[in-house]
Scaffold this motif. Structure first.
Motif, PDB file in Angstrom:
ATOM      1  N   ARG A  51       0.968  -1.289   0.079  1.00 37.04           N
ATOM      2  CA  ARG A  51       0.081   0.013  -0.011  1.00 37.04           C
ATOM      3  C   ARG A  51       0.993   1.365   0.007  1.00 37.04           C
ATOM      4  NH1 ARG A  51      -2.559  -3.365   4.573  1.00 37.04           N
ATOM      5  NH2 ARG A  51      -3.918  -4.773   3.111  1.00 37.04           N
ATOM      6  N   ASN A  52       0.636   2.135  -0.662  1.00 34.24           N
ATOM      7  CA  ASN A  52       1.190   3.447  -0.880  1.00 34.24           C
ATOM      8  C   ASN A  52       0.311   4.735  -1.218  1.00 34.24           C
ATOM      9  OD1 ASN A  52       3.590   4.838  -1.125  1.00 34.24           O
ATOM     10  ND2 ASN A  52       4.203   4.077  -2.936  1.00 34.24           N
ATOM     11  N   LEU A  53       1.000   5.769  -1.141  1.00 32.17           N
ATOM     12  CA  LEU A  53       0.405   7.121  -1.335  1.00 32.17           C
ATOM     13  C   LEU A  53       0.300   7.099  -2.888  1.00 32.17           C
ATOM     14  CD1 LEU A  53       1.595   8.961   1.476  1.00 32.17           C
ATOM     15  CD2 LEU A  53      -0.834   8.243   1.265  1.00 32.17           C
ATOM     16  N   VAL A  54      -0.448   7.914  -3.521  1.00 36.17           N
ATOM     17  CA  VAL A  54      -0.387   8.105  -4.900  1.00 36.17           C
ATOM     18  C   VAL A  54       0.881   9.341  -5.097  1.00 36.17           C
ATOM     19  CG1 VAL A  54      -2.664   7.501  -5.570  1.00 36.17           C
ATOM     20  CG2 VAL A  54      -2.299   9.937  -4.967  1.00 36.17           C
ATOM     21  N   GLY A  55       1.397   9.341  -6.273  1.00 42.62           N
ATOM     22  CA  GLY A  55       2.184  10.376  -6.722  1.00 42.62           C
ATOM     23  C   GLY A  55       3.251   9.788  -8.040  1.00 42.62           C
ATOM     24  N   GLY A  56       4.245  10.696  -8.336  1.00 44.36           N
ATOM     25  CA  GLY A  56       4.998  10.224  -9.322  1.00 44.36           C
ATOM     26  C   GLY A  56       6.054  11.058  -9.649  1.00 44.36           C
ATOM     27  N   LYS A  57       6.704  11.115 -11.009  1.00 42.90           N
ATOM     28  CA  LYS A  57       7.716  11.987 -11.363  1.00 42.90           C
ATOM     29  C   LYS A  57       7.641  13.456 -11.419  1.00 42.90           C
ATOM     30  CE  LYS A  57      10.905   8.881 -13.581  1.00 42.90           C
ATOM     31  NZ  LYS A  57      11.337   8.367 -14.800  1.00 42.90           N
ATOM     32  N   ILE A  58       8.498  14.230 -11.230  1.00 44.29           N
ATOM     33  CA  ILE A  58       8.388  15.671 -11.390  1.00 44.29           C
ATOM     34  C   ILE A  58       9.300  15.697 -12.890  1.00 44.29           C
ATOM     35  CG2 ILE A  58       9.244  17.933 -11.064  1.00 44.29           C
ATOM     36  CD1 ILE A  58       8.948  16.996  -7.961  1.00 44.29           C
ATOM     37  N   GLU A  59       8.479  16.325 -13.736  1.00 41.56           N
ATOM     38  CA  GLU A  59       9.431  16.436 -15.041  1.00 41.56           C
ATOM     39  C   GLU A  59      10.357  17.488 -15.227  1.00 41.56           C
ATOM     40  OE1 GLU A  59       8.725  13.819 -17.295  1.00 41.56           O
ATOM     41  OE2 GLU A  59       7.206  13.102 -16.261  1.00 41.56           O
ATOM     42  N   ASP A  60      11.382  17.216 -16.003  1.00 42.43           N
ATOM     43  CA  ASP A  60      12.228  18.439 -16.079  1.00 42.43           C
ATOM     44  C   ASP A  60      11.787  19.775 -16.254  1.00 42.43           C
ATOM     45  OD1 ASP A  60      14.549  16.636 -15.646  1.00 42.43           O
ATOM     46  OD2 ASP A  60      15.157  16.386 -17.753  1.00 42.43           O
ATOM     47  N   GLY A  61      12.108  20.818 -15.672  1.00 41.13           N
ATOM     48  CA  GLY A  61      11.683  22.033 -15.793  1.00 41.13           C
ATOM     49  C   GLY A  61      10.199  22.204 -15.434  1.00 41.13           C
ATOM     50  N   GLU A  62       9.535  21.428 -14.710  1.00 44.63           N
ATOM     51  CA  GLU A  62       8.080  21.482 -14.164  1.00 44.63           C
ATOM     52  C   GLU A  62       8.340  21.890 -12.463  1.00 44.63           C
ATOM     53  OE1 GLU A  62       4.198  18.793 -14.320  1.00 44.63           O
ATOM     54  OE2 GLU A  62       5.984  17.634 -14.038  1.00 44.63           O
ATOM     55  N   ALA A  63       7.658  22.811 -12.215  1.00 45.45           N
ATOM     56  CA  ALA A  63       7.409  22.967 -10.855  1.00 45.45           C
ATOM     57  C   ALA A  63       6.772  21.944 -10.022  1.00 45.45           C
ATOM     58  CB  ALA A  63       6.622  24.433 -10.595  1.00 45.45           C
ATOM     59  N   GLY A  64       7.203  22.026  -8.607  1.00 44.73           N
ATOM     60  CA  GLY A  64       6.759  20.703  -8.031  1.00 44.73           C
ATOM     61  C   GLY A  64       5.234  20.868  -7.627  1.00 44.73           C
ATOM     62  N   ILE A  65       4.747  21.896  -7.551  1.00 45.96           N
ATOM     63  CA  ILE A  65       3.098  21.896  -7.395  1.00 45.96           C
ATOM     64  C   ILE A  65       2.694  21.668  -8.593  1.00 45.96           C
ATOM     65  CG2 ILE A  65       3.201  24.497  -7.539  1.00 45.96           C
ATOM     66  CD1 ILE A  65       1.263  22.479  -5.063  1.00 45.96           C
ATOM     67  N   ASP A  66       3.105  22.181  -9.653  1.00 47.62           N
ATOM     68  CA  ASP A  66       2.339  21.850 -10.872  1.00 47.62           C
ATOM     69  C   ASP A  66       2.249  20.301 -11.140  1.00 47.62           C
ATOM     70  OD1 ASP A  66       1.722  24.572 -11.468  1.00 47.62           O
ATOM     71  OD2 ASP A  66       3.833  24.761 -12.502  1.00 47.62           O
ATOM     72  N   ALA A  67       3.388  19.719 -10.858  1.00 50.28           N
ATOM     73  CA  ALA A  67       3.793  18.126 -11.093  1.00 50.28           C
ATOM     74  C   ALA A  67       2.761  17.413 -10.124  1.00 50.28           C
ATOM     75  CB  ALA A  67       5.003  17.749 -10.820  1.00 50.28           C
ATOM     76  N   ALA A  68       2.506  17.948  -9.030  1.00 52.87           N
ATOM     77  CA  ALA A  68       1.825  17.464  -7.908  1.00 52.87           C
ATOM     78  C   ALA A  68       0.404  17.337  -8.402  1.00 52.87           C
ATOM     79  CB  ALA A  68       1.814  18.081  -6.461  1.00 52.87           C
ATOM     80  N   TYR A  69      -0.178  18.389  -8.843  1.00 57.73           N
ATOM     81  CA  TYR A  69      -1.475  18.670  -9.339  1.00 57.73           C
ATOM     82  C   TYR A  69      -1.879  17.791 -10.678  1.00 57.73           C
ATOM     83  CZ  TYR A  69      -3.208  22.266  -6.190  1.00 57.73           C
ATOM     84  OH  TYR A  69      -3.689  22.714  -5.121  1.00 57.73           O
ATOM     85  N   ARG A  70      -0.710  17.666 -11.444  1.00 55.28           N
ATOM     86  CA  ARG A  70      -0.816  16.918 -12.862  1.00 55.28           C
ATOM     87  C   ARG A  70      -0.878  15.481 -12.387  1.00 55.28           C
ATOM     88  NH1 ARG A  70       2.918  13.885 -14.833  1.00 55.28           N
ATOM     89  NH2 ARG A  70       4.656  15.119 -13.906  1.00 55.28           N
ATOM     90  N   GLU A  71       0.035  14.871 -11.587  1.00 57.19           N
ATOM     91  CA  GLU A  71       0.047  13.247 -10.951  1.00 57.19           C
ATOM     92  C   GLU A  71      -1.281  13.050 -10.370  1.00 57.19           C
ATOM     93  OE1 GLU A  71       1.764  10.922 -11.440  1.00 57.19           O
ATOM     94  OE2 GLU A  71       3.625  11.825 -12.747  1.00 57.19           O
ATOM     95  N   LEU A  72      -1.572  14.046  -9.444  1.00 59.67           N
ATOM     96  CA  LEU A  72      -2.771  13.647  -8.644  1.00 59.67           C
ATOM     97  C   LEU A  72      -3.989  13.482  -9.598  1.00 59.67           C
ATOM     98  CD1 LEU A  72      -4.451  13.499  -6.070  1.00 59.67           C
ATOM     99  CD2 LEU A  72      -4.737  16.098  -6.174  1.00 59.67           C
ATOM    100  N   PHE A  73      -4.221  14.308 -10.549  1.00 63.32           N
ATOM    101  CA  PHE A  73      -5.386  14.108 -11.570  1.00 63.32           C
ATOM    102  C   PHE A  73      -5.117  13.014 -12.849  1.00 63.32           C
ATOM    103  CE2 PHE A  73      -7.713  14.895 -15.807  1.00 63.32           C
ATOM    104  CZ  PHE A  73      -8.994  14.990 -15.202  1.00 63.32           C
ATOM    105  N   GLU A  74      -3.818  12.446 -12.987  1.00 65.18           N
ATOM    106  CA  GLU A  74      -3.585  11.417 -14.090  1.00 65.18           C
ATOM    107  C   GLU A  74      -3.867  10.225 -13.180  1.00 65.18           C
ATOM    108  OE1 GLU A  74       0.124  13.483 -16.422  1.00 65.18           O
ATOM    109  OE2 GLU A  74       0.552  11.594 -15.069  1.00 65.18           O
ATOM    110  N   GLU A  75      -3.474  10.214 -11.756  1.00 67.23           N
ATOM    111  CA  GLU A  75      -3.823   8.982 -11.081  1.00 67.23           C
ATOM    112  C   GLU A  75      -4.953   8.683 -10.305  1.00 67.23           C
ATOM    113  OE1 GLU A  75      -0.561   7.584  -8.699  1.00 67.23           O
ATOM    114  OE2 GLU A  75       0.860   8.271 -10.073  1.00 67.23           O
ATOM    115  N   THR A  76      -5.890   9.756 -10.363  1.00 65.26           N
ATOM    116  CA  THR A  76      -7.178   9.587  -9.313  1.00 65.26           C
ATOM    117  C   THR A  76      -8.133  10.530  -9.978  1.00 65.26           C
ATOM    118  OG1 THR A  76      -6.698  11.593  -8.195  1.00 65.26           O
ATOM    119  CG2 THR A  76      -5.699   9.631  -7.340  1.00 65.26           C
ATOM    120  N   CYS A  77      -8.077  11.114 -10.992  1.00 66.35           N
ATOM    121  CA  CYS A  77      -8.899  12.134 -11.581  1.00 66.35           C
ATOM    122  C   CYS A  77      -9.377  13.314 -10.728  1.00 66.35           C
ATOM    123  CB  CYS A  77     -10.440  11.197 -12.033  1.00 66.35           C
ATOM    124  SG  CYS A  77      -9.840  10.411 -13.469  1.00 66.35           S
TER     125      CYS A  77
END
Length: 138
Positions: free
Chosen positions: A31-57
């Protein structure tokens, strides 16, 4: 150094935490929390919202994320940004990357036979418990 994020998403009542059962390595079957990779040049908070939507809607309109803490692993040449948020309203979660579910908070999140992250999930939950009056008031 590669960046990753981990997302702690609490229900509106703060009585459940969004978790997943890993379907692939690392930590397959745990069991784990959701999350993922921060892409090169991507702000951390932007990556967090992107991954959250991609993995959970779950969208930015459904939750406000707060940057809780970071872990930096020098030997593995990576870092992990930890974000936390409380849902503004009930949502339907869906995703194909891992098996999603809502966990009650009466679990031993330090149990490494059940949870990924070498006990870090338990540590992060304790940090939220210490500061939730400051960050999860909306």
């Amino acid at each position: 150094m590669q960046g990753y994020n981990v997302l702690m998403i609490y229900s509106k009542a703060m009585d459940r935490l969004l978790m997943c059962k890993r379907l692939k390595n690392p930590y397959i079957g745990l069991r784990n929390l959701v999350g993922g990779k921060i892409e090169d040049g991507e702000a951390g908070i932007d990556a967090a919202y992107r991954e959250l939507f991609e993995e959970t809607c779950i969208s930015k309109e459904d939750v406000t994320l707060y940057h809780l803490m970071d872990f930096k692993y020098y030997l593995q040449k990576c870092y992990v940004e930890v974000y936390v948020g409380k849902l503004k309203h009930d949502v339907i979660i869906s995703g194909e990357e891992n098996e999603l579910y809502w966990s009650d908070l009466n679990q031993d999140f330090f149990d490494m036979s059940l949870y990924a992250g070498e006990g870090n999930i338990g540590h992060m939950i304790e940090q939220v418990n210490m500061s939730k009056d400051l960050i999860l008031i909306d």
